[in-house]
Design an enzyme around this catalytic site. Sequence first.
Site, PDB file in Angstrom:
ATOM      1  N   GLY A  86       0.202   4.837   0.865  1.00 55.24           N
ATOM      2  CA  GLY A  86      -0.966   5.865   1.379  1.00 55.24           C
ATOM      3  C   GLY A  86      -0.113   7.207   1.777  1.00 55.24           C
ATOM      4  O   GLY A  86       1.072   7.353   1.188  1.00 55.24           O
ATOM      5  N   LYS A  87      -1.007   8.204   2.050  1.00 47.75           N
ATOM      6  CA  LYS A  87      -0.629   9.576   2.237  1.00 47.75           C
ATOM      7  C   LYS A  87       0.643   9.523   3.280  1.00 47.75           C
ATOM      8  O   LYS A  87       1.576  10.334   3.059  1.00 47.75           O
ATOM      9  CB  LYS A  87      -1.750  10.412   2.630  1.00 47.75           C
ATOM     10  CG  LYS A  87      -1.707  11.708   2.513  1.00 47.75           C
ATOM     11  CD  LYS A  87      -3.009  12.577   2.441  1.00 47.75           C
ATOM     12  CE  LYS A  87      -3.728  12.326   3.682  1.00 47.75           C
ATOM     13  NZ  LYS A  87      -3.373  13.028   4.997  1.00 47.75           N
ATOM     14  N   GLU A  88       0.428   8.852   4.520  1.00 45.77           N
ATOM     15  CA  GLU A  88       1.483   9.268   5.300  1.00 45.77           C
ATOM     16  C   GLU A  88       2.413   7.874   5.599  1.00 45.77           C
ATOM     17  O   GLU A  88       3.683   8.094   6.109  1.00 45.77           O
ATOM     18  CB  GLU A  88       0.645   9.183   6.714  1.00 45.77           C
ATOM     19  CG  GLU A  88       0.431  10.700   7.003  1.00 45.77           C
ATOM     20  CD  GLU A  88      -0.672  10.902   7.504  1.00 45.77           C
ATOM     21  OE1 GLU A  88      -1.477  10.162   8.267  1.00 45.77           O
ATOM     22  OE2 GLU A  88      -1.321  12.263   7.494  1.00 45.77           O
ATOM     23  N   ALA A  89       2.241   6.771   4.776  1.00 45.32           N
ATOM     24  CA  ALA A  89       2.914   5.673   5.158  1.00 45.32           C
ATOM     25  C   ALA A  89       2.889   4.674   3.886  1.00 45.32           C
ATOM     26  O   ALA A  89       1.820   4.702   3.158  1.00 45.32           O
ATOM     27  CB  ALA A  89       2.572   4.739   6.306  1.00 45.32           C
ATOM     28  N   VAL A 105       3.351   0.539   3.048  1.00 42.11           N
ATOM     29  CA  VAL A 105       3.371  -0.637   3.683  1.00 42.11           C
ATOM     30  C   VAL A 105       3.806  -1.824   2.997  1.00 42.11           C
ATOM     31  O   VAL A 105       3.411  -1.926   1.625  1.00 42.11           O
ATOM     32  CB  VAL A 105       1.948  -1.087   4.198  1.00 42.11           C
ATOM     33  CG1 VAL A 105       2.048  -2.650   4.929  1.00 42.11           C
ATOM     34  CG2 VAL A 105       1.423  -0.087   5.332  1.00 42.11           C
ATOM     35  N   ASP A 130      -3.650  -0.051  11.862  1.00 35.25           N
ATOM     36  CA  ASP A 130      -3.556   1.436  11.789  1.00 35.25           C
ATOM     37  C   ASP A 130      -3.649   1.946  13.121  1.00 35.25           C
ATOM     38  O   ASP A 130      -4.664   3.032  13.180  1.00 35.25           O
ATOM     39  CB  ASP A 130      -4.218   1.914  10.472  1.00 35.25           C
ATOM     40  CG  ASP A 130      -3.836   3.125   9.979  1.00 35.25           C
ATOM     41  OD1 ASP A 130      -2.757   3.643  10.398  1.00 35.25           O
ATOM     42  OD2 ASP A 130      -4.596   3.791   9.366  1.00 35.25           O
ATOM     43  N   ASN A 166      -9.783   0.720   8.459  1.00 32.20           N
ATOM     44  CA  ASN A 166      -8.716   0.205   9.153  1.00 32.20           C
ATOM     45  C   ASN A 166      -9.099  -0.983   9.898  1.00 32.20           C
ATOM     46  O   ASN A 166      -8.537  -1.522  10.911  1.00 32.20           O
ATOM     47  CB  ASN A 166      -8.529   1.490  10.285  1.00 32.20           C
ATOM     48  CG  ASN A 166      -7.674   2.550   9.694  1.00 32.20           C
ATOM     49  OD1 ASN A 166      -7.014   2.179   8.506  1.00 32.20           O
ATOM     50  ND2 ASN A 166      -8.081   3.554  10.161  1.00 32.20           N
ATOM     51  N   ASP A 180      -9.686   6.472  14.576  1.00 31.92           N
ATOM     52  CA  ASP A 180      -9.810   6.573  13.150  1.00 31.92           C
ATOM     53  C   ASP A 180     -10.493   5.346  12.908  1.00 31.92           C
ATOM     54  O   ASP A 180     -10.215   4.388  11.992  1.00 31.92           O
ATOM     55  CB  ASP A 180      -8.426   6.430  12.757  1.00 31.92           C
ATOM     56  CG  ASP A 180      -8.701   6.835  11.139  1.00 31.92           C
ATOM     57  OD1 ASP A 180      -9.704   7.204  10.711  1.00 31.92           O
ATOM     58  OD2 ASP A 180      -7.630   6.748  10.398  1.00 31.92           O
ATOM     59  N   SER A 193       0.817  -1.106   0.009  1.00 30.99           N
ATOM     60  CA  SER A 193       0.023   0.124  -0.187  1.00 30.99           C
ATOM     61  C   SER A 193       0.871   1.313  -0.043  1.00 30.99           C
ATOM     62  O   SER A 193       1.957   1.215   0.809  1.00 30.99           O
ATOM     63  CB  SER A 193      -0.966  -0.101   1.322  1.00 30.99           C
ATOM     64  OG  SER A 193      -1.473   1.221   1.651  1.00 30.99           O
TER      65      SER A 193
END
Length: 252
Positions: A55-58, A60, A202, A190, A185, A53
């Site tokens: 994502g915007k922040e991380a 994986v 997450d 998630n 969240d 993945s």
Amino acid sequence: MAMESKQEFDLRKYVPKEEQRRTFAKVFDKGTIEAVHSLSTKGHFQVLEHVVSTGKEAHVFRAVDSAGNNKAVKIYKTSTSDFNNMYKYLHGDIRFKNVGRSKRDIVFAWTKKEYRNLTLMNKVGISCPMPIAFQKNVLVMEFIGGKDAAPKLRDTAPSDLEKAYETVVEMLARLLFKAELVYADFSEYNILNNEGNLVLIDAGQAVLTTHPEAENFFERDLRNVARYFSKQGMEKTAEQLREDIKAKKGKI
Ligand SMILES: Nc1ncnc2c1ncn2[C@@H]1O[C@H](COP(=O)(O)OP(=O)(O)OP(=O)(O)O)[C@@H](O)[C@H]1O
Ligand SMILES: [Mg+2]
């Protein structure tokens, strides 16, 4: 020059597939590569085999260790995350109230926070990935799925909706009453649906219940969960959900 060739060498070693390496190299800096190197040297994995993945922040990855076991390696970006937003979930939490305001301080604290939250969640019997190790912005944990990661609940609805609701209520009750955490969240994005078993992932944003915004975060989680189950045809309200969670107190 010497540094550059060292980086290139390390990257090739840990991310052997060229396509994956391009994804990795775009967003990760020298410190990240050093953390990957260090965690690998400790035996947590040999290679980052596949990008699961971005994502915007991380990002994986599915990593593989020397025995052939899969691990999930989550790498937080050190430059492009929404650091002001992350900070809100850190400084109100007494475990992280002294964290600095630099990007590095925030992202390293966040990684540590996800590790600690997963540890706590495991301890109170919540189904979530077992955390294994972390360093700087890199977190190693149990991989959920087979060769591929288990799908999100968002993409694979549960076959038994009543059972899924019961599982989610119990997760929320364990978080609140046993871990004293507000997840902050909670949604179908998630939770992974691992062949019918729901797994909560997450956890970086989850805060202790003493965080000044904890009640607002909890209310938002309730609304998200109620919306999801209503959309699936169960007609749940946030208030009903709150009552169902309360009813679990002392029974879990
Ligand atoms: N332990 C794990 N095992 C298997 N897959 C995982 C694991 N952790 C994360 N993933 C995969 O990576 C995706 C993103 O993970 P996560 O929700 O933790 O990060 P995120 O920063 O919220 O990313 P996004 O911005 O995409 O939501 C998950 O939906 C899942 O596909
Ligand atoms: Mg997520």
